[in-house]
Design an enzyme around this catalytic site. Structure first.
Site, mmCIF file in Angstrom:
data_model
loop_
_atom_site.group_PDB
_atom_site.id
_atom_site.type_symbol
_atom_site.label_atom_id
_atom_site.label_comp_id
_atom_site.label_asym_id
_atom_site.label_seq_id
_atom_site.Cartn_x
_atom_site.Cartn_y
_atom_site.Cartn_z
ATOM 1 C CG ASP A 173 -1.900 1.103 1.303
ATOM 2 O OD1 ASP A 173 -2.329 1.562 0.229
ATOM 3 O OD2 ASP A 173 -2.276 1.514 2.421
ATOM 4 C CG HIS A 174 -0.416 4.957 -0.010
ATOM 5 N ND1 HIS A 174 -0.699 5.926 -0.947
ATOM 6 C CD2 HIS A 174 -1.579 4.685 0.614
ATOM 7 C CE1 HIS A 174 -1.978 6.226 -0.880
ATOM 8 N NE2 HIS A 174 -2.543 5.483 0.051
ATOM 9 C CG ASN B 276 -4.594 1.181 8.481
ATOM 10 O OD1 ASN B 276 -4.629 0.256 9.280
ATOM 11 N ND2 ASN B 276 -3.560 2.008 8.404
ATOM 12 C CB THR B 277 -8.182 5.119 10.228
ATOM 13 O OG1 THR B 277 -7.054 5.644 9.521
ATOM 14 C CG2 THR B 277 -8.408 5.935 11.486
ATOM 15 N N GLY C 292 -8.657 5.858 1.918
ATOM 16 C CA GLY C 292 -9.270 6.602 3.010
ATOM 17 C C GLY C 292 -10.691 6.173 3.278
#
Length: 287
Positions: free
Chosen positions: A85-86, A231-232, A208
């Site tokens: 990821d990223h 994720n968060t 996000g």
């Protein structure tokens, strides 16, 4: 079941107007919770590591083996995609060499021409080994392991150009941000998403995903989003459940309540419950 790449999985999701969840792992508990939720729901799942999480856990090779070995020990039979990821250019190349099934090269912070050329290089390297590639156009707001985005909308023309490189999925900035959403957040820009989806057949990715209202996520999926990153929300759920366990005194008053296997269990269950809930939101069909 062995790990697979994500090309067919996400192409089918876009065509079928549903999404497949992409969940970040941070340790063994996270990995077991994500895999357990996917197995219970009988759906494919993408497990991803950010560069920072992989460094914390001991490197990309360790992360890959952790997922593979956990799948074996849990007798996981649903399709699982192991994804970076990223990742920057060097991280993407390293994960291709290590054996990830899917990598994201995030070049949004580079001049577009450089992002384009490096995306082409990553696609060439990855596809030669049967590995899927995700690229990013525009910017996802917030911060992810040092990569900071202001949240500008993706250009339709740039999206078309990046998609033409042969990437397997494309992340596009449509007002989404990483981390917790502020109270004054304006919501997703569905007009821009529709414009991109009308020009790009590549499965689109919503980064996000934590904190976006259910109805907005489902509308985005109906317009072409095939992969939703979470994720968060899992981190917050884990923290709340762990805090509750400690504040209720279980670590001090229960027999061996301080044992990490007991201490972390409520948080792990909270992650699993969150993943199962989001799978339902995304409309991922049972296999």
């Amino acid at each position: 079941m062995s790990l697979i790449n994500g090309t067919e999985t996400f192409a089918a999701a876009r065509k079928g107007h549903y999404a497949v969840g992409a969940f970040n792992t941070n340790n063994l508990e996270w990995t077991r919770a994500i895999l357990g939720a996917a197995q219970e729901k009988n759906v494919p799942v993408l497990i991803q590591t950010s560069m920072g999480a992989a460094k914390y856990m001991g490197g990309y090779e360790l992360c890959l083996h952790l997922v593979q070995d956990t799948m074996k020990s849990m007798n996981i039979t649903v399709p699982v995609i192991m994804h970076l990821d990223h990742g920057n250019y060097e991280a993407a190349k390293e994960c291709i060499e290590v054996g990830y099934n899917s990598v994201m090269f995030d070049g949004h912070d580079l001049p577009f021409d450089e992002n384009l050329e490096k995306t082409k290089e990553i696609v060439k390297l990855a596809h030669a080994k049967g590995i899927s590639v995700e690229a990013e156009v525009g910017s996802i707001g917030g911060e992810e392991d040092g990569i900071i985005g202001e949240g500008e909308l993706a250009s339709v023309e740039e999206a078309k150009t990046l998609a033409a490189t042969g990437v397997d999925y494309l992340a596009c900035g449509i007002g989404n941000i990483h981390g917790l959403y502020p109270d004054n957040w304006k919501g997703l820009n569905f007009d821009r998403l529709q414009e991109i989806a009308a020009e790009v057949e590549t499965p689109l990715v919503l980064h996000g995903g934590s904190g976006i209202p259910k109805e907005q996520i489902q509308k985005a999926i109906s317009l072409g989003i095939a992969k939703v990153n979470v994720n968060t929300e899992c981190q917050v759920a884990f923290a709340k459940a762990t805090r509750k366990y400690i504040e209720e005194g279980h670590d001090q008053n229960d027999e061996k309540g301080f044992d990490p296997r007991k201490l972390l269990a409520p948080g792990a269950k909270a992650i699993k419950d969150t993943v199962e809930s989001r799978i339902e939101w995304f409309g991922t069909p049972s296999l």
